[in-house]
Design a protein around this motif. Structure first.
Motif, mmCIF file in Angstrom:
data_model
loop_
_atom_site.group_PDB
_atom_site.id
_atom_site.type_symbol
_atom_site.label_atom_id
_atom_site.label_comp_id
_atom_site.label_asym_id
_atom_site.label_seq_id
_atom_site.Cartn_x
_atom_site.Cartn_y
_atom_site.Cartn_z
ATOM 1 N N ALA A 21 1.105 -1.051 -0.060
ATOM 2 C CA ALA A 21 0.304 0.150 -0.177
ATOM 3 C C ALA A 21 1.191 0.947 -0.472
ATOM 4 O O ALA A 21 2.021 1.323 0.563
ATOM 5 C CB ALA A 21 -0.942 -0.080 1.231
ATOM 6 N N ASP A 39 -6.856 -5.052 -8.463
ATOM 7 C CA ASP A 39 -6.980 -4.314 -7.263
ATOM 8 C C ASP A 39 -7.535 -5.269 -6.455
ATOM 9 O O ASP A 39 -8.510 -6.145 -6.629
ATOM 10 C CB ASP A 39 -8.204 -3.354 -7.728
ATOM 11 C CG ASP A 39 -8.644 -2.203 -6.626
ATOM 12 O OD1 ASP A 39 -7.798 -2.247 -5.494
ATOM 13 O OD2 ASP A 39 -9.666 -1.573 -7.366
ATOM 14 N N GLN A 44 -8.578 0.908 -4.859
ATOM 15 C CA GLN A 44 -7.637 1.360 -5.050
ATOM 16 C C GLN A 44 -7.097 1.782 -5.948
ATOM 17 O O GLN A 44 -7.281 1.168 -6.902
ATOM 18 C CB GLN A 44 -6.590 -0.157 -4.959
ATOM 19 C CG GLN A 44 -4.920 0.585 -4.505
ATOM 20 C CD GLN A 44 -4.529 1.763 -4.087
ATOM 21 O OE1 GLN A 44 -4.807 1.911 -2.344
ATOM 22 N NE2 GLN A 44 -3.747 2.515 -3.937
ATOM 23 N N ASN A 189 1.292 2.774 -6.930
ATOM 24 C CA ASN A 189 0.303 2.409 -5.968
ATOM 25 C C ASN A 189 -0.533 3.654 -4.911
ATOM 26 O O ASN A 189 0.293 3.497 -3.609
ATOM 27 C CB ASN A 189 0.664 0.735 -5.725
ATOM 28 C CG ASN A 189 -0.696 0.161 -4.792
ATOM 29 O OD1 ASN A 189 -1.277 0.542 -4.775
ATOM 30 N ND2 ASN A 189 -1.164 -0.403 -3.806
ATOM 31 N N ASN A 198 -8.904 6.018 -2.508
ATOM 32 C CA ASN A 198 -8.627 4.664 -2.217
ATOM 33 C C ASN A 198 -9.725 4.342 -1.185
ATOM 34 O O ASN A 198 -8.969 3.383 -0.219
ATOM 35 C CB ASN A 198 -7.164 5.486 -1.631
ATOM 36 C CG ASN A 198 -6.359 5.332 -3.076
ATOM 37 O OD1 ASN A 198 -6.534 4.787 -3.737
ATOM 38 N ND2 ASN A 198 -4.886 5.892 -2.451
ATOM 39 N N PRO A 202 -5.312 3.015 1.608
ATOM 40 C CA PRO A 202 -4.756 2.909 0.784
ATOM 41 C C PRO A 202 -4.996 1.544 0.793
ATOM 42 O O PRO A 202 -3.856 1.053 2.285
ATOM 43 C CB PRO A 202 -3.423 3.328 0.621
ATOM 44 C CG PRO A 202 -3.524 4.361 0.872
ATOM 45 C CD PRO A 202 -4.910 4.103 2.422
ATOM 46 N N THR A 203 -4.634 0.343 -0.096
ATOM 47 C CA THR A 203 -4.060 -1.234 0.026
ATOM 48 C C THR A 203 -3.508 -1.527 -0.978
ATOM 49 O O THR A 203 -2.667 -1.313 -1.976
ATOM 50 C CB THR A 203 -5.782 -1.361 -0.214
ATOM 51 O OG1 THR A 203 -6.359 -1.547 -1.434
ATOM 52 C CG2 THR A 203 -6.365 -1.373 0.706
ATOM 53 N N ALA A 205 -1.634 -3.775 -3.899
ATOM 54 C CA ALA A 205 -2.852 -3.990 -6.035
ATOM 55 C C ALA A 205 -1.077 -5.111 -5.867
ATOM 56 O O ALA A 205 -0.105 -5.528 -5.637
ATOM 57 C CB ALA A 205 -2.201 -2.480 -6.615
#
Length: 211
Positions: A21, A39, A44, A189, A198, A202-203, A205
């Protein structure tokens, strides 16, 4: 929107990498290979730039790309053109349906203008791009142009403005691109915490490549 699934299995990919992330990643995809951007957890944004590996001064050109397809968004069938008018990649599968080309990458300056002065030094996609270029050596500050925001939802208003809205992606959604020449792929990302791109969180990818 144009939703198209892929027949490719993750088990048969020749290469796979999970981008943490908020982090950058730079790698190459060879002509004829297929790249999947995945994703993993949904909502994201994956900010992406493409360059010719043989000549990095040749890079993705949003003006040529949008003019030739007469559409502000990317989806299955879209061809990504370079500043020299050459096809770099084509989108061959897309389970999200629409990807932003206008919102740009978050940066110190945009964080300040859009949100507040105390957001200036928050982590940004432009910082990610520059850090990845510094470590690779083939690209530098002048090579950071207008990017694609895969999975990001930036509607164009009737008045011609832009709004940042909740994403239309979800966990497991992906977009696949087939390379027409050897390309450098530069990804941020997105670490943005100040708008819904996001989902405020945020995560990771994933990128996968098939021959």
């Amino acid at each position: 929107m144009s939703l198209t699934s892929s027949a490719l299995s993750a088990d048969s990919a020749r290469f796979s990498h999970t981008i943490p992330a908020g982090e950058p990643y730079l790698f190459e995809v060879k002509a004829g290979q297929t790249l999947r951007l995945l994703d993993l957890q949904g909502n994201q944004a994956i900010d992406t730039l493409f360059y010719s590996a043989a000549n990095p001064r040749e890079r993705y050109d949003p003006q040529r790309t949008l003019r030739r397809q007469n559409n502000a968004y990317l989806t299955t069938g879209s061809v990504l053109y370079s500043n020299l008018g050459q096809a770099l990649l084509s989108i061959v599968a897309d389970t999200c349906g629409r990807h932003d080309t206008l919102g740009g990458a978050c940066a110190q300056e945009s964080n300040t203008v859009r949100y507040a002065h105390d957001k200036r030094y928050m982590h940004s996609c432009r910082d990610n791009f520059l850090c990845a270029c510094l470590h690779d050596g083939r690209l530098n500050k002048r090579d950071i142009g207008a990017n694609i925001n895969f999975f990001m939802n930036v509607p164009v208003t009737p008045e011609g403005g832009l709004t940042f809205e909740d994403g239309i992606s979800a966990a497991g959604k992906y977009v696949e691109l087939k390379a027409h020449k050897d390309v450098i792929v530069l990804i941020s990302n997105c670490p943005q915490l100040n708008n819904p791109c996001n989902g405020w969180n945020p995560t990771p990818a994933q990128v996968l490549v098939w021959d």
